[in-house]
Design a protein around this motif. Sequence first.
Motif, PDB file in Angstrom:
ATOM      1  N   LEU A  98      -5.198  -9.365  -2.248  1.00  0.00           N
ATOM      2  CA  LEU A  98      -3.833  -9.718  -1.859  1.00  0.00           C
ATOM      3  C   LEU A  98      -3.061 -10.341  -3.022  1.00  0.00           C
ATOM      4  CD1 LEU A  98      -4.246 -11.280   1.711  1.00  0.00           C
ATOM      5  CD2 LEU A  98      -3.208  -9.073   1.138  1.00  0.00           C
ATOM      6  N   GLU A 117       9.289  -5.927   1.276  1.00  0.00           N
ATOM      7  CA  GLU A 117       7.849  -6.004   1.550  1.00  0.00           C
ATOM      8  C   GLU A 117       7.233  -7.225   0.891  1.00  0.00           C
ATOM      9  OE1 GLU A 117       3.725  -3.474   0.706  1.00  0.00           O
ATOM     10  OE2 GLU A 117       5.662  -2.554   0.288  1.00  0.00           O
ATOM     11  N   MET A 118       7.760  -7.610  -0.276  1.00  0.00           N
ATOM     12  CA  MET A 118       7.210  -8.769  -0.966  1.00  0.00           C
ATOM     13  C   MET A 118       7.420 -10.042  -0.164  1.00  0.00           C
ATOM     14  SD  MET A 118       7.908  -7.987  -4.979  1.00  0.00           S
ATOM     15  CE  MET A 118       6.890  -9.369  -5.494  1.00  0.00           C
ATOM     16  N   LEU A 139       3.089  -5.234  -6.767  1.00  0.00           N
ATOM     17  CA  LEU A 139       4.376  -4.891  -6.168  1.00  0.00           C
ATOM     18  C   LEU A 139       5.550  -5.226  -7.084  1.00  0.00           C
ATOM     19  CD1 LEU A 139       3.749  -6.032  -2.480  1.00  0.00           C
ATOM     20  CD2 LEU A 139       4.067  -3.680  -3.280  1.00  0.00           C
ATOM     21  N   THR A 185       0.050  -2.286   9.879  1.00  0.00           N
ATOM     22  CA  THR A 185       1.270  -2.199   9.080  1.00  0.00           C
ATOM     23  C   THR A 185       1.392  -0.836   8.417  1.00  0.00           C
ATOM     24  OG1 THR A 185       1.361  -4.579   8.646  1.00  0.00           O
ATOM     25  CG2 THR A 185       2.497  -3.144   7.082  1.00  0.00           C
ATOM     26  N   TYR A 186       0.332  -0.393   7.755  1.00  0.00           N
ATOM     27  CA  TYR A 186       0.397   0.864   7.021  1.00  0.00           C
ATOM     28  C   TYR A 186       0.224   2.088   7.924  1.00  0.00           C
ATOM     29  CZ  TYR A 186       0.504  -1.852   2.772  1.00  0.00           C
ATOM     30  OH  TYR A 186       0.888  -2.726   1.784  1.00  0.00           O
ATOM     31  N   HIS A 223       4.895  -9.850   2.423  1.00  0.00           N
ATOM     32  CA  HIS A 223       3.594 -10.046   1.779  1.00  0.00           C
ATOM     33  C   HIS A 223       3.319 -11.536   1.569  1.00  0.00           C
ATOM     34  CE1 HIS A 223       0.224  -8.427  -0.620  1.00  0.00           C
ATOM     35  NE2 HIS A 223       0.403  -9.478  -1.401  1.00  0.00           N
ATOM     36  N   TYR A 265       2.497 -13.111   4.858  1.00  0.00           N
ATOM     37  CA  TYR A 265       1.158 -12.681   5.281  1.00  0.00           C
ATOM     38  C   TYR A 265       0.086 -13.407   4.466  1.00  0.00           C
ATOM     39  CZ  TYR A 265      -2.719  -9.499   6.345  1.00  0.00           C
ATOM     40  OH  TYR A 265      -3.922  -8.976   6.745  1.00  0.00           O
ATOM     41  N   CYS A 266       0.313 -13.521   3.168  1.00  0.00           N
ATOM     42  CA  CYS A 266      -0.672 -14.186   2.304  1.00  0.00           C
ATOM     43  C   CYS A 266      -0.832 -15.662   2.634  1.00  0.00           C
ATOM     44  CB  CYS A 266      -0.291 -14.017   0.833  1.00  0.00           C
ATOM     45  SG  CYS A 266      -0.504 -12.337   0.216  1.00  0.00           S
ATOM     46  N   TRP A 317      -3.160  -5.623   8.585  1.00  0.00           N
ATOM     47  CA  TRP A 317      -2.972  -4.785   7.394  1.00  0.00           C
ATOM     48  C   TRP A 317      -3.020  -3.313   7.800  1.00  0.00           C
ATOM     49  CZ3 TRP A 317      -5.132  -0.848   4.704  1.00  0.00           C
ATOM     50  CH2 TRP A 317      -4.785  -0.681   3.355  1.00  0.00           C
ATOM     51  N   ASP A 335      -2.245  -7.669  -5.436  1.00  0.00           N
ATOM     52  CA  ASP A 335      -1.278  -6.742  -4.855  1.00  0.00           C
ATOM     53  C   ASP A 335       0.138  -7.296  -4.974  1.00  0.00           C
ATOM     54  OD1 ASP A 335      -0.865  -4.221  -3.570  1.00  0.00           O
ATOM     55  OD2 ASP A 335      -0.485  -5.255  -1.684  1.00  0.00           O
ATOM     56  N   TYR A 336       0.293  -8.603  -4.922  1.00  0.00           N
ATOM     57  CA  TYR A 336       1.601  -9.220  -5.121  1.00  0.00           C
ATOM     58  C   TYR A 336       2.125  -8.901  -6.522  1.00  0.00           C
ATOM     59  CZ  TYR A 336       5.157 -12.845  -5.694  1.00  0.00           C
ATOM     60  OH  TYR A 336       6.329 -13.507  -5.947  1.00  0.00           O
TER      61      TYR A 336
END
Length: 227
Positions: free
Chosen positions: A48, A88-89, A55, A171-172, A92, A95-96, A168, A51-52
Motif C-alpha cells: 500500500l 483515487e489517491m 500513483l 473496489t477493483y 487510497h 484506506y491506508c 480492495w 502503491d501511493y
Amino acid sequence: MAQDDAADSLFARLRAACEEDWCAFVEHDFVRRLGEGSLPEECFRHYLGQDYLFLIHFARAYALAVYKSETLEDMRQAASGMAAILDEMGLHVRYCQNWGLSKDEMQSLPEARATMAYTRFVLEKGMAGDLLDLHVALAPCIIGYGEIANRLKQDFGDKIASNPYGDWIETYAGEAYQDVARAQIEQLDRLFARRAGPGRMDSLVATFRTATRLETDFWEMGLSLAA
C-alpha cells in the motif's frame, strides 16, 4: 471485462503474445494470498505504501499523455485519467489509514526499486515514444487490476466478505473500475487504428511484455518486503 474482450482487440492480441508473462502477473502468489486472505498484513502495508508512490508517478504519466495528445478527445481522456488517479489517491490515503499508514508516512517512504523500475519505464516510454507507446506501457496496470479483481471475486465469492482485503477486491471488481479498464481497452484500439499497423506490433508487444514483468516484480516486492 478484459478476459471476455473480442479476440481482435489490441489488448487481447498483446496479452496473447505475452501469455506466460501475463499469467505470472495475474496469478502471482501475492494475488492468490490476497484472495485467500492469507497475505501477511506487513506485506499488504508495504504494498500500500509503495502503491501511493506509484500513483503519484501514474498521475504524471497521464499529464504527459495530455501533452502527447493530438486531438481534444485524447486530451480529455488523459485529463480524465489523471483526475481519476488524483481522486483515487484521496481514497487510497483514507484506506491506508485503516491499515496504520498516514499520508505523511507514505510521502516520506523511499521508493522501492520495483516501484522506481516500473514507473520510470512508463514515463520513459511516454517521453521517447508516442501516445500509443505510453498507453501500452500503462495497460498491464490499468487493465490487469480489473482482471485480477474479477478472478478473485469469482474464485472466492462469499469468502470475500470476511477477507481482510475484501475492500480492495471489491473496489477493483466494482463497476466503476471495470469501466476504467474497458475505456483503456477502447483507447488502445482507437490509438492503434490511427497510429499503427502490423509492422509496429513487435515493438508494442515488447513494451507490453516488459511492463507486465515489472508489474509482477511489484507484487514480488510486496510479498518479499523488498526495498
